[in-house]
Design a protein around this motif. Structure first.
Motif, PDB file in Angstrom:
ATOM      1  N   GLN A  99      29.248  61.429 138.508  1.00 56.82           N
ATOM      2  CA  GLN A  99      29.978  60.868 137.377  1.00 56.82           C
ATOM      3  C   GLN A  99      29.976  59.355 137.479  1.00 56.82           C
ATOM      4  O   GLN A  99      29.933  58.784 138.576  1.00 56.82           O
ATOM      5  CB  GLN A  99      31.420  61.378 137.347  1.00 56.82           C
ATOM      6  N   LEU A 100      30.027  58.706 136.342  1.00 61.43           N
ATOM      7  CA  LEU A 100      30.104  57.256 136.321  1.00 61.43           C
ATOM      8  C   LEU A 100      31.408  56.792 136.967  1.00 61.43           C
ATOM      9  O   LEU A 100      32.412  57.511 136.954  1.00 61.43           O
ATOM     10  CB  LEU A 100      30.008  56.750 134.887  1.00 61.43           C
ATOM     11  N   PRO A 101      31.425  55.589 137.534  1.00 61.68           N
ATOM     12  CA  PRO A 101      32.611  55.140 138.269  1.00 61.68           C
ATOM     13  C   PRO A 101      33.785  54.812 137.358  1.00 61.68           C
ATOM     14  O   PRO A 101      33.617  54.513 136.166  1.00 61.68           O
ATOM     15  CB  PRO A 101      32.108  53.879 138.986  1.00 61.68           C
ATOM     16  N   ALA A 102      34.964  54.859 137.956  1.00 56.16           N
ATOM     17  CA  ALA A 102      36.167  54.422 137.247  1.00 56.16           C
ATOM     18  C   ALA A 102      36.165  52.897 137.143  1.00 56.16           C
ATOM     19  O   ALA A 102      35.479  52.207 137.899  1.00 56.16           O
ATOM     20  CB  ALA A 102      37.407  54.902 137.992  1.00 56.16           C
ATOM     21  N   TRP A 103      36.927  52.373 136.191  1.00 63.49           N
ATOM     22  CA  TRP A 103      37.059  50.920 136.079  1.00 63.49           C
ATOM     23  C   TRP A 103      38.477  50.563 135.659  1.00 63.49           C
ATOM     24  O   TRP A 103      39.218  51.369 135.135  1.00 63.49           O
ATOM     25  CB  TRP A 103      36.038  50.330 135.103  1.00 63.49           C
ATOM     26  N   PHE A 104      38.851  49.317 135.965  1.00 71.63           N
ATOM     27  CA  PHE A 104      40.159  48.790 135.608  1.00 71.63           C
ATOM     28  C   PHE A 104      39.959  47.332 135.218  1.00 71.63           C
ATOM     29  O   PHE A 104      38.837  46.818 135.235  1.00 71.63           O
ATOM     30  CB  PHE A 104      41.154  48.937 136.769  1.00 71.63           C
ATOM     31  N   MET A 105      41.035  46.626 134.880  1.00 71.64           N
ATOM     32  CA  MET A 105      40.902  45.260 134.381  1.00 71.64           C
ATOM     33  C   MET A 105      41.850  44.303 135.085  1.00 71.64           C
ATOM     34  O   MET A 105      42.906  44.705 135.592  1.00 71.64           O
ATOM     35  CB  MET A 105      41.156  45.211 132.874  1.00 71.64           C
TER      36      MET A 105
END
Length: 242
Positions: free
Chosen positions: A49-55
């Motif tokens: 799965q594609l990675p998680a991201w945050f800001m």
């Protein structure tokens, strides 16, 4: 003729980042941070799965030089060295094959973390912003334009603390490549000129203490050395340093 905007108070100065070898500065938009994007053990399975991201806010970006303020509200202040991508052209649903044409340049940077707050958020199922989005949590070296650098496929990503190696990998070790990350983010939000992408950190993340000298970089792009300050002395380093 454009209309005059009646602001209730003067707008803050825009957040900017230095450009290597130039007096020009890069105007900052949003800061997207990618989660796990390197293998942290040799037997780790390839991701499905594609990675998680945050800001982080643009105001979290600062020049990677001089003093590194120790943040408030933590006893577990951790380093994460990363390749930083700066977008020069925005877009929605960008094809990975065309993604590099949207990239303006590259830098070396840190995704600094209040690890104890992150662990609390994980346990409670809460957001990561208190752990990730604090002041001076994204130091970056000056940006190197892609038109002079090209688009890196190789290059050591490394960090030492007091001369002792903590993190080391190579840009080619990214589980999801830079073009794939740009394409992934653009399927969720419309990317804009000025956005930064911190592409993930190698194994070896660890705590920092007051007085530690943190040195790191990305080969061919930039390197830095910063000294961790005291929790009682959180002087601003600013995002407008040359």
């Amino acid at each position: 003729m454009s209309a005059v905007i009646d602001l209730v108070f003067p707008a803050p100065a825009p957040a900017t980042l230095a450009v290597a070898g130039s007096s020009a500065r890069f105007p900052l938009g949003r800061v997207f941070c990618i989660g796990r994007n390197y293998r942290w053990s040799a037997d780790e399975a390839a991701p499905t799965q594609l990675p998680a991201w945050f800001m982080k806010p643009a105001s979290a970006v600062c020049a990677a030089q001089g003093a590194l303020p120790y943040p408030s509200a933590t006893r577990d202040f951790c380093h994460e060295i990363e390749l930083v991508v700066a977008m020069g052209r925005g877009g929605r649903d960008i094809d990975a094959a065309q993604a590099e044409s949207h990239i303006w340049g590259y830098a070396a940077g840190l995704d600094l973390t209040r690890r104890d707050l992150q662990q609390q958020a994980k346990q409670a199922g809460g957001p990561w912003e208190p752990a990730k989005a604090f002041d001076h949590s994204a130091p970056c070296t000056p940006l190197v334009p892609a038109e002079t650098l090209g688009h890196p496929r190789l290059g050591a990503v490394w960090l030492t603390v007091n001369g002792v190696a903590r993190q080391r990998a190579d840009v080619c070790d990214l589980l999801w490549s830079v073009p794939e990350l740009v394409a992934m983010l653009s399927r969720s939000v419309t990317l804009l000129p000025g956005d930064l992408i911190l592409t993930g950190t190698p194994a070896g993340v660890g705590p920092l203490s007051p007085g530690d000298v943190v040195t790191g970089g990305v080969a061919g792009i930039g390197q830095f050395s910063m000294t961790v300050g005291s929790p009682a002395d959180r002087g601003a380093t600013g995002i407008h340093q040359p």
